[in-house]
Enzyme design. Structure first.
Site, short mmCIF file in Angstrom:
data_model
loop_
_atom_site.label_atom_id
_atom_site.label_comp_id
_atom_site.label_asym_id
_atom_site.label_seq_id
_atom_site.Cartn_x
_atom_site.Cartn_y
_atom_site.Cartn_z
N HIS A 1 0.82 -1.22 0.00
CA HIS A 1 0.00 0.00 0.00
C HIS A 1 0.85 1.28 0.00
O HIS A 1 0.29 2.38 0.05
CB HIS A 1 -0.94 0.02 1.21
CG HIS A 1 -1.93 -1.11 1.23
ND1 HIS A 1 -2.80 -1.36 0.18
CD2 HIS A 1 -2.18 -2.07 2.16
CE1 HIS A 1 -3.54 -2.42 0.48
NE2 HIS A 1 -3.18 -2.88 1.66
N ASP B 1 -2.43 -10.82 -1.99
CA ASP B 1 -2.98 -10.32 -0.72
C ASP B 1 -4.48 -10.08 -0.92
O ASP B 1 -4.95 -9.87 -2.04
CB ASP B 1 -2.28 -9.01 -0.33
CG ASP B 1 -2.65 -8.51 1.05
OD1 ASP B 1 -1.91 -8.81 2.00
OD2 ASP B 1 -3.67 -7.80 1.17
N HIS C 1 -6.12 -7.51 -0.14
CA HIS C 1 -6.33 -6.13 -0.55
C HIS C 1 -5.59 -5.80 -1.84
O HIS C 1 -4.53 -6.36 -2.12
CB HIS C 1 -5.83 -5.17 0.54
CG HIS C 1 -6.45 -5.41 1.89
ND1 HIS C 1 -5.86 -6.21 2.84
CD2 HIS C 1 -7.62 -4.96 2.42
CE1 HIS C 1 -6.63 -6.23 3.93
NE2 HIS C 1 -7.70 -5.49 3.70
N ASP D 1 -4.25 -12.89 4.26
CA ASP D 1 -5.55 -12.35 4.72
C ASP D 1 -6.70 -12.79 3.81
O ASP D 1 -7.85 -12.41 4.02
CB ASP D 1 -5.51 -10.82 4.91
CG ASP D 1 -4.71 -10.08 3.87
OD1 ASP D 1 -4.29 -10.70 2.87
OD2 ASP D 1 -4.52 -8.85 4.03
#
Ligand code: SP5
Ligand code: ZN
Length: 340
Positions: free
Chosen positions: A159, A194, A196, A283
Site C-alpha cells: 500500500h 494479498d 487487498h 488475509d
C-alpha cells in the site's frame, strides 16, 4: 530455500491505530513475523539470512526523497518540540491538487500518509527500512542464481507508493525487489495475492512498460484501499496494458478464488516476464479477522503449486495475513506447494 529476515523489523510496535475515530488494536503485530519465522524453522527452510547495509540503496532509488526524510526524522523532531507521543498520526490531509510541503512537521503528518491505520512510532523507520532491505537482499540472491527466495517482510509494503504510505505499509518492499531485478535486466511480473489491492505497487508499475502488475483482491468498492484496484485500471501511457486487476466480491469461496488466480497467472505469463515477484498475503484465509474470502490451508498449497508451474525465478514478499494461529501453517503449505 533462502529466507531473508532482519530482527530489527520487530522494532515496529504500533500501540494502537484509529478506526472509525476511536483507538483500536492494530492487526499488524510483531507476533505475525514471529509465527512466520517459527514456521520457516520448523519446516527446515534456510539458510535464514540478514540483509546488509548495502541492501538499502533501492529505497532511495524508488521513493520520494522528501517522504523518506519525513519517515526518517518526523518522530524525533516532533517529540523534541512537543509532548512525547506514542506515535504520529495525521489530522489534516491535502485536498487533490493541493500538495504543498509545510515547514512544520505537524502539518506534514498527512502529506504522505493516506489513513489512520499507519502510525509513525519511534522505531518505525528502522523497521520499515529493515523490511525493505530484506526484499532487496532477496532480489540480490535471485539475480545471483537462486530459483526461489522468501523475504519475511514486516511491516508490509504493497500500500506504499512512490510518495505515499498507508495500510500498515511505509516502504514498498515488492517495488524495491522489482527495482533490483530490473537493474539486472529483464522484465518483472508482480503477482499480488494479498486480500487487498496493492494500490502502492500499482502506482509503481502503471506507467512502466517493463513491469506488469496483476492482483486479485476484494472489490475496492467495498473495502480498503477503496480508491484504486478496479478492473478498468489497466496502466497509463507507455504502461498501458501492464496492470491487471481482478476484483472479487465479499465472501468469495476458494474454488472461485483459485479459478481467478489461474486466469491472472495466465495473464502474467502472456507478458513473458523474466522474473516473478509474488506479494503474498494470508488475509485471504477463511478465518482471517479482516478478510472475507474462503481460502483454506490446503488452498495455499494449491497456490504454491500454481506458482511453481509457471517455471519462473520467483521472489516471495510477505504482505498481510492476520489470523495468528494458522499463519505459520499457511506459509508452510504455500512453500510445500512451491516445492522449494
Ligand atoms: C498489508 C495489508 O494487508 N494491509 C491492510 C490494511 C487494511 N486496513 C483497513 C482495515 C479494515 C479492517 N476492517 C475490519 C473489519 C473486521 N470485521
Ligand atoms: Zn491485505
Amino acid at each position: 530455500m533462502r529466507v531473508v529476515y532482519a530482527p530489527s523489523e520487530q522494532k515496529h510496535r504500533p500501540g494502537h491505530v484509529v478506526k472509525k475515530g476511536k483507538p483500536s488494536a492494530t492487526y499488524d503485530i510483531r507476533e505475525r513475523a514471529t509465527r512466520l519465522l517459527a514456521a520457516i524453522r520448523r519446516q527446515g527452510h534456510g539458510p535464514i539470512l540478514a540483509p546488509s547495509q548495502d541492501d538499502t540503496w533501492p529505497i532511495r532509488a524508488i521513493h520520494d526523497a522528501n517522504m523518506l526524510d519525513y519517515l526518517e526524522t518526523a518522530y524525533d523532531s516532533e517529540n523534541a518540540s512537543s509532548d512525547p507521543a506514542e506515535a504520529l498520526f495525521p489530522t489534516f490531509f491535502p485536498p487533490p491538487g493541493q500538495r504543498r510541503r509545510p515547514t512544520r512537521v505537524y502539518g506534514r503528518r498527512g502529506l504522505y500518509c493516506t489513513d489512520m491505520g499507519t502510525p509513525l512510532g519511534p522505531h518505525t523507520w528502522e523497521a520499515a527500512r529493515a523490511s525493505a532491505s530484506c526484499a532487496s537482499a532477496a532480489a540480490r540472491y535471485i539475480v545471483g542464481g537462486e530459483h526461489t527466495v522468501y523475504a519475511l517482510c514486516r511491516p508490509p509494503g504493497h500500500h506504499a507508493g512512490p510518495d505515499f504510505f498507508g495500510g500498515y505499509c511505509y516502504l514498498n518492499n515488492a517495488a524495491v525487489a522489482t527495482h533490483v531485478l530490473r537493474q539486472a535486466g529483464g522484465t518483472v511480473a508482480v503477482l499480488d495475492i494479498d486480500y487487498h489491492h496493492g494500490n502502492g505497487s500499482q502506482a509503481f508499475s502503471e506507467g512502466d512498460p517493463e513491469v506488469w502488475y496483476g492482483s486479485l483482491h476484494i472489490d475496492p468498492a467495498t473495502d480498503y484501499p477503496f480508491f484504486a484496484g478496479y478492473a478498468d485500471e489497466r496502466g497509463v501511457g507507455d504502461g498501458e496494458g501492464t496492470v491487471c486487476n481482478m476484483p472479487l466480491p465479499p465472501n468469495t469461496p476458494e474454488t472461485a478464488y483459485l479459478q481467478t488466480l489461474e486466469r491472472l497467472a495466465a495473464m502474467a505469463m502472456a507478458f513473458e516476464p523474466h522474473w516473478l515477484v509474488v506479494s503474498v498475503g494470508f488475509d485471504t484465509y477463511a478465518h482471517d479477522p479482516i478478510g472475507t474470502f474462503g481460502v483454506t490451508t490446503d488452498g495455499y498449497a494449491r497456490i504454491g503449486e500454481l506458482i511453481a508451474s509457471l517455471g519462473l525465478r520467483t521472489l516471495l514478499v510477505q504482505e498481510g495475513g492476520y489470523y495468528l494461529a494458522d499463519l505459520g501453517r499457511n506459509l508452510s503449505a504455500l512453500l510445500a506447494g512451491l516445492g522449494s
